[in-house]
Write an enzyme that holds these catalytic residues in place. Sequence first.
Site, PDB file in Angstrom:
ATOM      1  N   GLU A  95      -2.050  10.491   5.167  1.00 29.84           N
ATOM      2  CA  GLU A  95      -0.818  10.551   5.937  1.00 29.84           C
ATOM      3  C   GLU A  95       0.292   9.828   5.200  1.00 29.84           C
ATOM      4  OE1 GLU A  95      -2.728  10.838  10.358  1.00 29.84           O
ATOM      5  OE2 GLU A  95      -2.228   8.861   9.633  1.00 29.84           O
ATOM      6  N   GLU A 175      -5.533   0.337  -0.053  1.00 27.55           N
ATOM      7  CA  GLU A 175      -5.063  -0.859  -0.739  1.00 27.55           C
ATOM      8  C   GLU A 175      -4.596  -0.414  -2.136  1.00 27.55           C
ATOM      9  OE1 GLU A 175      -4.306  -4.166  -0.420  1.00 27.55           O
ATOM     10  OE2 GLU A 175      -3.914  -3.877  -2.545  1.00 27.55           O
ATOM     11  N   SER A 228       0.257  -9.097   2.560  1.00 24.87           N
ATOM     12  CA  SER A 228      -0.160  -9.165   3.955  1.00 24.87           C
ATOM     13  C   SER A 228      -0.921 -10.470   4.157  1.00 24.87           C
ATOM     14  CB  SER A 228      -1.058  -7.966   4.282  1.00 24.87           C
ATOM     15  OG  SER A 228      -0.367  -6.771   4.045  1.00 24.87           O
ATOM     16  N   HIS A 230      -0.835 -12.785   7.304  1.00 19.06           N
ATOM     17  CA  HIS A 230      -1.374 -12.688   8.665  1.00 19.06           C
ATOM     18  C   HIS A 230      -2.087 -13.926   9.202  1.00 19.06           C
ATOM     19  CE1 HIS A 230      -0.054  -8.696   8.151  1.00 19.06           C
ATOM     20  NE2 HIS A 230      -1.141  -8.189   7.642  1.00 19.06           N
ATOM     21  N   ASN A 289       0.186  -3.104  15.992  1.00 20.89           N
ATOM     22  CA  ASN A 289       0.205  -1.747  16.547  1.00 20.89           C
ATOM     23  C   ASN A 289      -1.193  -1.399  17.027  1.00 20.89           C
ATOM     24  OD1 ASN A 289       2.932  -1.229  15.762  1.00 20.89           O
ATOM     25  ND2 ASN A 289       2.182  -1.131  13.670  1.00 20.89           N
ATOM     26  N   CYS A 334       2.515   1.078  10.956  1.00 20.59           N
ATOM     27  CA  CYS A 334       1.624   0.349  10.056  1.00 20.59           C
ATOM     28  C   CYS A 334       0.249   0.167  10.661  1.00 20.59           C
ATOM     29  CB  CYS A 334       2.182  -1.042   9.804  1.00 20.59           C
ATOM     30  SG  CYS A 334       3.119  -1.127   8.311  1.00 20.59           S
TER      31      CYS A 334
HETATM   32  C1  LIG Z   1      -1.989  -0.369   6.244  1.00 19.27           C
HETATM   33  S1  LIG Z   1      -1.537  -1.643   5.115  1.00 19.27           S
HETATM   34  C2  LIG Z   1      -1.535  -0.818   3.544  1.00 19.27           C
HETATM   35  C3  LIG Z   1      -1.160  -1.715   2.404  1.00 19.27           C
HETATM   36  C4  LIG Z   1      -2.165  -2.784   2.010  1.00 19.27           C
HETATM   37  N1  LIG Z   1      -3.498  -2.340   2.075  1.00 19.27           N
HETATM   38  C5  LIG Z   1      -1.980  -4.057   2.823  1.00 19.27           C
HETATM   39  O1  LIG Z   1      -2.890  -4.409   3.587  1.00 19.27           O
HETATM   40  O2  LIG Z   1      -0.924  -4.684   2.683  1.00 19.27           O
HETATM   41  C6  LIG Z   1       0.218  -1.895   5.414  1.00 19.27           C
HETATM   42  C7  LIG Z   1       0.533  -3.022   6.397  1.00 19.27           C
HETATM   43  O3  LIG Z   1       0.089  -2.680   7.702  1.00 19.27           O
HETATM   44  C8  LIG Z   1      -0.464  -3.845   8.292  1.00 19.27           C
HETATM   45  N2  LIG Z   1      -1.302  -3.463   9.416  1.00 19.27           N
HETATM   46  C9  LIG Z   1      -2.589  -3.041   9.385  1.00 19.27           C
HETATM   47  N3  LIG Z   1      -3.023  -2.786  10.644  1.00 19.27           N
HETATM   48  C10 LIG Z   1      -1.995  -3.049  11.481  1.00 19.27           C
HETATM   49  C11 LIG Z   1      -1.819  -2.955  12.887  1.00 19.27           C
HETATM   50  N4  LIG Z   1      -2.792  -2.512  13.689  1.00 19.27           N
HETATM   51  N5  LIG Z   1      -0.617  -3.319  13.399  1.00 19.27           N
HETATM   52  C12 LIG Z   1       0.403  -3.744  12.598  1.00 19.27           C
HETATM   53  N6  LIG Z   1       0.304  -3.813  11.257  1.00 19.27           N
HETATM   54  C13 LIG Z   1      -0.877  -3.469  10.697  1.00 19.27           C
HETATM   55  C14 LIG Z   1      -1.197  -4.435   7.114  1.00 19.27           C
HETATM   56  O4  LIG Z   1      -1.643  -5.747   7.304  1.00 19.27           O
HETATM   57  C15 LIG Z   1      -0.133  -4.340   6.046  1.00 19.27           C
HETATM   58  O5  LIG Z   1       0.764  -5.423   6.161  1.00 19.27           O
HETATM   59  S1  SF4 Z   2      -4.660  -3.576   6.193  1.00 19.02           S
HETATM   60 FE1  SF4 Z   2      -5.863  -1.685   6.209  1.00 19.02          FE
HETATM   61  S2  SF4 Z   2      -5.193  -0.605   4.411  1.00 19.02           S
HETATM   62 FE2  SF4 Z   2      -4.510  -2.740   4.116  1.00 19.02          FE
HETATM   63  S3  SF4 Z   2      -6.206  -3.739   3.032  1.00 19.02           S
HETATM   64 FE3  SF4 Z   2      -6.617  -4.051   5.188  1.00 19.02          FE
HETATM   65  S4  SF4 Z   2      -7.993  -2.344   5.731  1.00 19.02           S
HETATM   66 FE4  SF4 Z   2      -6.995  -1.798   3.820  1.00 19.02          FE
END
Ligand SMILES: C[S@@+](CC[C@H](N)C(=O)[O-])C[C@H]1O[C@@H](n2cnc3c(N)ncnc32)[C@H](O)[C@@H]1O
Ligand code: SF4
Length: 361
Positions: A95, A175, A228, A230, A289, A334
């Site tokens: 996506e 990632e 990220s 968190h 989200n 996200c």
């Molecule tokens: C899907 S990740 C992809 C890029 C990379 N893997 C990373 O973790 O930064 C992009 C961003 O979405 C955040 N993310 C993942 N799950 C989420 C959720 N349920 N609600 C809000 N942000 C979320 C991740 O922590 C990251 O900051």
């Molecule tokens: S937030 Fe999702 S896409 Fe990003 S490293 Fe963690 S598992 Fe992978």
Amino acid sequence: MTMKSIFDAREIKVEFEKAGINPSFIPLIWKQASISHNDGENFEWEQIPSLPSAAYPLLYSKFKRLTSSLHSLFHSSDHVTSKLLIKLQNGAFVEAVIMRYDTRLGKYNGKPRPGGPRSTLCISSQVGCKMGCKFCATGTMGFKNNLSSGEIVEQLLHATRISPIRNVVFMGMGEPLNNYAALVEAVRVMTGPPFQLSPKRITVSTVGIVHAINKLHNDLPGLNLAVSLHAPVQDIRCQIMPAARAFPLQKIMIEYIMLDGVNDDELHAHQLGKLLETFQVVVNLIPFNPIGTSSQFRTSNEQRVSTFQKILRGIYKIRTTVRKEMGQDISGACGQLVVNPPDKRSIESSGHLTDIEDLHL
Ligand SMILES: C[S@@+](CC[C@H](N)C(=O)[O-])C[C@H]1O[C@@H](n2cnc3c(N)ncnc32)[C@H](O)[C@@H]1O
Ligand code: SF4
């Protein structure tokens, strides 16, 4: 037979060199391939004139103008966000999400402003992800496969035909630093002709893979990096992000999901402030989200987010922004990107989708 994408820069360069064809023709091929509207199997390479004659049989036998196809397109109710479901050559889906956010006006206006396109495209780098973050829908899929650099660039091509794209963020599925070579090659193609995106307008978001962050800094200077984070302490980070590792903090954006009761109280704000106060970073507080009814997490309320932000800004003088999420109604925000079986019934029964353009259903 599996064909290579014409946007797989390394492959086409190697093949041209092997056949004794000057690689300086490649940008011309990309230019013509990107403006063509012929998405079918039978793209005629002769549409690109003035190539050396040896190039045509080579292109027919090894390359496709597009190896992926736009399967479905979903629009949020306000048409600010659009989600593209893209089918790859191996049958897997990824996506990409277009966000039409007008940063200068500070609001979502649904269209690019006069004088220049402003849309941001969120793209995927992998099918699934092996990092297993507990709050992330993509993490629940496990790792399926890496995208090739051509498949990454093709997301930009599909999106460009829906909205002009100015910014690209690697915040979709996967990632990006776990697919390092394809990432670097794709960014090089995106920043060259014909796309010509400025590296300043590309952001790679990572869970924090130390050696790759350092390498990226050398290989692609000028790119934005988002980490990220968190959690302000390793303990909480390890609980919610199994792949958590220490990483050096450079001039970067720190992404921090506000998880109610997990990482969002005043103590955490002070811990984060102390952790980051000596670095030149921007902290981006992002709402969680929902990723399904069974999730163990909820997003923090506005009051907690605001207090958290005030502590970071007021006491620790850290630039802190609060992200407004877009596209939740089409599961395009996200961490919500997980590819469901794209059959029409499941799309309709999800109840979230407000506007669907069926392309190949
Ligand atoms: C899907 S990740 C992809 C890029 C990379 N893997 C990373 O973790 O930064 C992009 C961003 O979405 C955040 N993310 C993942 N799950 C989420 C959720 N349920 N609600 C809000 N942000 C979320 C991740 O922590 C990251 O900051
Ligand atoms: S937030 Fe999702 S896409 Fe990003 S490293 Fe963690 S598992 Fe992978």
